[in-house]
Write a protein that holds these residues in place. Structure first.
Motif, PDB file in Angstrom:
ATOM      1  N   UNK A  43     -16.810  15.455  35.129  1.00  0.00           N
ATOM      2  CA  UNK A  43     -16.353  16.034  36.381  1.00  0.00           C
ATOM      3  C   UNK A  43     -14.990  15.422  36.684  1.00  0.00           C
ATOM      4  N   UNK A  44     -13.933  16.239  36.598  1.00  0.00           N
ATOM      5  CA  UNK A  44     -12.586  15.709  36.797  1.00  0.00           C
ATOM      6  C   UNK A  44     -12.357  15.226  38.222  1.00  0.00           C
ATOM      7  N   UNK A  45     -13.240  15.610  39.130  1.00  0.00           N
ATOM      8  CA  UNK A  45     -13.130  15.133  40.506  1.00  0.00           C
ATOM      9  C   UNK A  45     -13.724  13.747  40.702  1.00  0.00           C
ATOM     10  N   UNK A  46     -14.404  13.235  39.665  1.00  0.00           N
ATOM     11  CA  UNK A  46     -15.016  11.909  39.724  1.00  0.00           C
ATOM     12  C   UNK A  46     -14.249  10.915  38.860  1.00  0.00           C
ATOM     13  N   UNK A  47     -14.368   9.655  39.209  1.00  0.00           N
ATOM     14  CA  UNK A  47     -13.902   8.607  38.316  1.00  0.00           C
ATOM     15  C   UNK A  47     -14.934   8.416  37.207  1.00  0.00           C
ATOM     16  N   UNK A  48     -14.508   7.850  36.093  1.00  0.00           N
ATOM     17  CA  UNK A  48     -15.434   7.655  34.973  1.00  0.00           C
ATOM     18  C   UNK A  48     -16.649   6.846  35.394  1.00  0.00           C
ATOM     19  N   UNK A  49     -16.434   5.804  36.190  1.00  0.00           N
ATOM     20  CA  UNK A  49     -17.532   4.905  36.567  1.00  0.00           C
ATOM     21  C   UNK A  49     -18.546   5.574  37.486  1.00  0.00           C
ATOM     22  N   UNK A  50     -18.189   6.731  38.064  1.00  0.00           N
ATOM     23  CA  UNK A  50     -19.095   7.411  38.977  1.00  0.00           C
ATOM     24  C   UNK A  50     -20.042   8.374  38.267  1.00  0.00           C
ATOM     25  N   UNK A  51     -19.902   8.545  36.953  1.00  0.00           N
ATOM     26  CA  UNK A  51     -20.796   9.414  36.194  1.00  0.00           C
ATOM     27  C   UNK A  51     -22.081   8.660  35.853  1.00  0.00           C
ATOM     28  N   UNK A  52     -23.138   9.419  35.608  1.00  0.00           N
ATOM     29  CA  UNK A  52     -24.447   8.837  35.308  1.00  0.00           C
ATOM     30  C   UNK A  52     -24.469   8.322  33.876  1.00  0.00           C
ATOM     31  N   UNK A  53     -24.644   7.016  33.711  1.00  0.00           N
ATOM     32  CA  UNK A  53     -24.629   6.400  32.382  1.00  0.00           C
ATOM     33  C   UNK A  53     -25.998   6.542  31.719  1.00  0.00           C
ATOM     34  N   UNK A  54     -25.983   7.054  30.493  1.00  0.00           N
ATOM     35  CA  UNK A  54     -27.204   7.120  29.690  1.00  0.00           C
ATOM     36  C   UNK A  54     -27.375   5.844  28.884  1.00  0.00           C
ATOM     37  N   UNK A  55     -26.328   5.440  28.168  1.00  0.00           N
ATOM     38  CA  UNK A  55     -26.362   4.222  27.370  1.00  0.00           C
ATOM     39  C   UNK A  55     -24.935   3.754  27.121  1.00  0.00           C
ATOM     40  N   UNK A  56     -24.759   2.456  27.029  1.00  0.00           N
ATOM     41  CA  UNK A  56     -23.462   1.882  26.689  1.00  0.00           C
ATOM     42  C   UNK A  56     -23.681   0.651  25.831  1.00  0.00           C
ATOM     43  N   UNK A  57     -22.654   0.233  25.101  1.00  0.00           N
ATOM     44  CA  UNK A  57     -22.799  -0.955  24.273  1.00  0.00           C
ATOM     45  C   UNK A  57     -21.640  -1.130  23.318  1.00  0.00           C
ATOM     46  N   UNK A  58     -21.825  -2.045  22.367  1.00  0.00           N
ATOM     47  CA  UNK A  58     -20.819  -2.312  21.345  1.00  0.00           C
ATOM     48  C   UNK A  58     -21.070  -1.419  20.145  1.00  0.00           C
ATOM     49  N   UNK A  59     -20.004  -0.974  19.529  1.00  0.00           N
ATOM     50  CA  UNK A  59     -20.121  -0.063  18.399  1.00  0.00           C
ATOM     51  C   UNK A  59     -20.511  -0.812  17.129  1.00  0.00           C
ATOM     52  N   UNK A  60     -21.550  -0.328  16.457  1.00  0.00           N
ATOM     53  CA  UNK A  60     -21.985  -0.897  15.180  1.00  0.00           C
ATOM     54  C   UNK A  60     -22.349   0.243  14.239  1.00  0.00           C
ATOM     55  N   UNK A  61     -22.462  -0.072  12.970  1.00  0.00           N
ATOM     56  CA  UNK A  61     -22.858   0.930  11.983  1.00  0.00           C
ATOM     57  C   UNK A  61     -24.267   1.442  12.274  1.00  0.00           C
ATOM     58  N   UNK A  62     -25.140   0.556  12.711  1.00  0.00           N
ATOM     59  CA  UNK A  62     -26.520   0.953  13.016  1.00  0.00           C
ATOM     60  C   UNK A  62     -26.536   1.985  14.144  1.00  0.00           C
ATOM     61  N   UNK A  63     -25.783   1.712  15.230  1.00  0.00           N
ATOM     62  CA  UNK A  63     -25.719   2.655  16.346  1.00  0.00           C
ATOM     63  C   UNK A  63     -25.180   4.004  15.902  1.00  0.00           C
ATOM     64  N   UNK A  64     -24.156   3.957  15.063  1.00  0.00           N
ATOM     65  CA  UNK A  64     -23.537   5.200  14.604  1.00  0.00           C
ATOM     66  C   UNK A  64     -24.538   6.062  13.835  1.00  0.00           C
ATOM     67  N   UNK A  65     -25.248   5.460  12.880  1.00  0.00           N
ATOM     68  CA  UNK A  65     -26.159   6.248  12.052  1.00  0.00           C
ATOM     69  C   UNK A  65     -27.414   6.686  12.814  1.00  0.00           C
ATOM     70  N   UNK A  66     -27.822   5.920  13.822  1.00  0.00           N
ATOM     71  CA  UNK A  66     -28.932   6.371  14.668  1.00  0.00           C
ATOM     72  C   UNK A  66     -28.555   7.658  15.392  1.00  0.00           C
ATOM     73  N   UNK A  67     -27.318   7.712  15.940  1.00  0.00           N
ATOM     74  CA  UNK A  67     -26.847   8.926  16.603  1.00  0.00           C
ATOM     75  C   UNK A  67     -26.766  10.091  15.619  1.00  0.00           C
ATOM     76  N   UNK A  68     -26.276   9.816  14.410  1.00  0.00           N
ATOM     77  CA  UNK A  68     -26.150  10.868  13.395  1.00  0.00           C
ATOM     78  C   UNK A  68     -27.506  11.446  13.018  1.00  0.00           C
ATOM     79  N   UNK A  69     -28.507  10.590  12.862  1.00  0.00           N
ATOM     80  CA  UNK A  69     -29.842  11.068  12.480  1.00  0.00           C
ATOM     81  C   UNK A  69     -30.448  11.963  13.551  1.00  0.00           C
ATOM     82  N   UNK A  70     -30.112  11.691  14.820  1.00  0.00           N
ATOM     83  CA  UNK A  70     -30.619  12.530  15.897  1.00  0.00           C
ATOM     84  C   UNK A  70     -30.055  13.941  15.861  1.00  0.00           C
TER      85      UNK A  70
END
Length: 202
Positions: A43-70
């Protein structure tokens, strides 16, 4: 001077869209300082921090491939669509990138437009060798919670199916039934052409 970038927009887009080879994935994952997935469209009327967060974290190979498998079933069954890819460059080649600048923007559709994703690469500085680093920010244009709940129910359905099969005098392994239920679900989506909405992208 602008930081060097030896990857094309298409290579970044393919990394986001499909399952990348480990060597390519490792190089891009190294550039990502952190990631955040928002469980709502941008929503361009909102700041990034005002959006509903699903998940956040540090980028790793494991995280990347988990997303890909989904998303792999969507690719395998032809239910994925690459909508657009844009690169943002400074007007003045002598200017420097500022932290928070948008470097690239991608839009993809998965599972026959049930899930649309808008991805932003947000500049977050450079390494000593000049390699740009960025935050990976993704906005999901469909609440992901129902999908998570649906996948969580699959083992339960497989367990019920196994009990039914045993009553009929047969025996099938539990992992086989889970995989069968997983594939069957996506085949139903594919064959019925399920679509939640149609959108015009300009």
């Amino acid at each position: 001077m602008l930081p060097p970038d030896n990857r094309s927009l298409g290579e970044y887009a393919s990394f986001q869209y499909m399952l990348a080879r480990p060597a390519e994935a490792r190089a891009v994952v190294h550039q990502i300082t952190s990631f955040v997935f928002f469980d709502e469209p941008r929503d361009e009327g909102k700041k990034e921090v005002d959006h509903l967060v699903l998940v956040r974290g540090q980028s790793t190979m494991v995280n990347y491939y988990i997303c890909c498998l989904g998303l792999l079933p969507s690719h395998m069954l032809g239910m994925s669509r690459w909508i657009s890819a844009e690169e943002y460059r400074a007007d003045d080649k002598k200017s420097r990138r500022k932290t928070g600048d948008v470097l690239r923007r991608f839009r993809y559709s998965f599972y026959l437009d049930v899930l649309e994703v808008e991805t932003l690469h947000i500049f977050d500085g450079c390494d000593k060798d000049g390699t740009e680093r960025f935050r990976l920010v993704e906005y999901l244009d469909c609440p992901i919670s129902p999908w998570v709940a649906m996948y969580a129910v699959l083992p339960l359905l497989a367990l019920v199916a196994r009990c039914f099969v045993r009553v009929c005098g047969q025996d099938v392994s539990f992992p086989f039934l889970v995989v069968a239920a997983f594939i069957g679900l996506h085949l139903v989506l594919r064959l019925t052409g399920v679509k939640v909405k149609q959108k015009v992208h300009r």
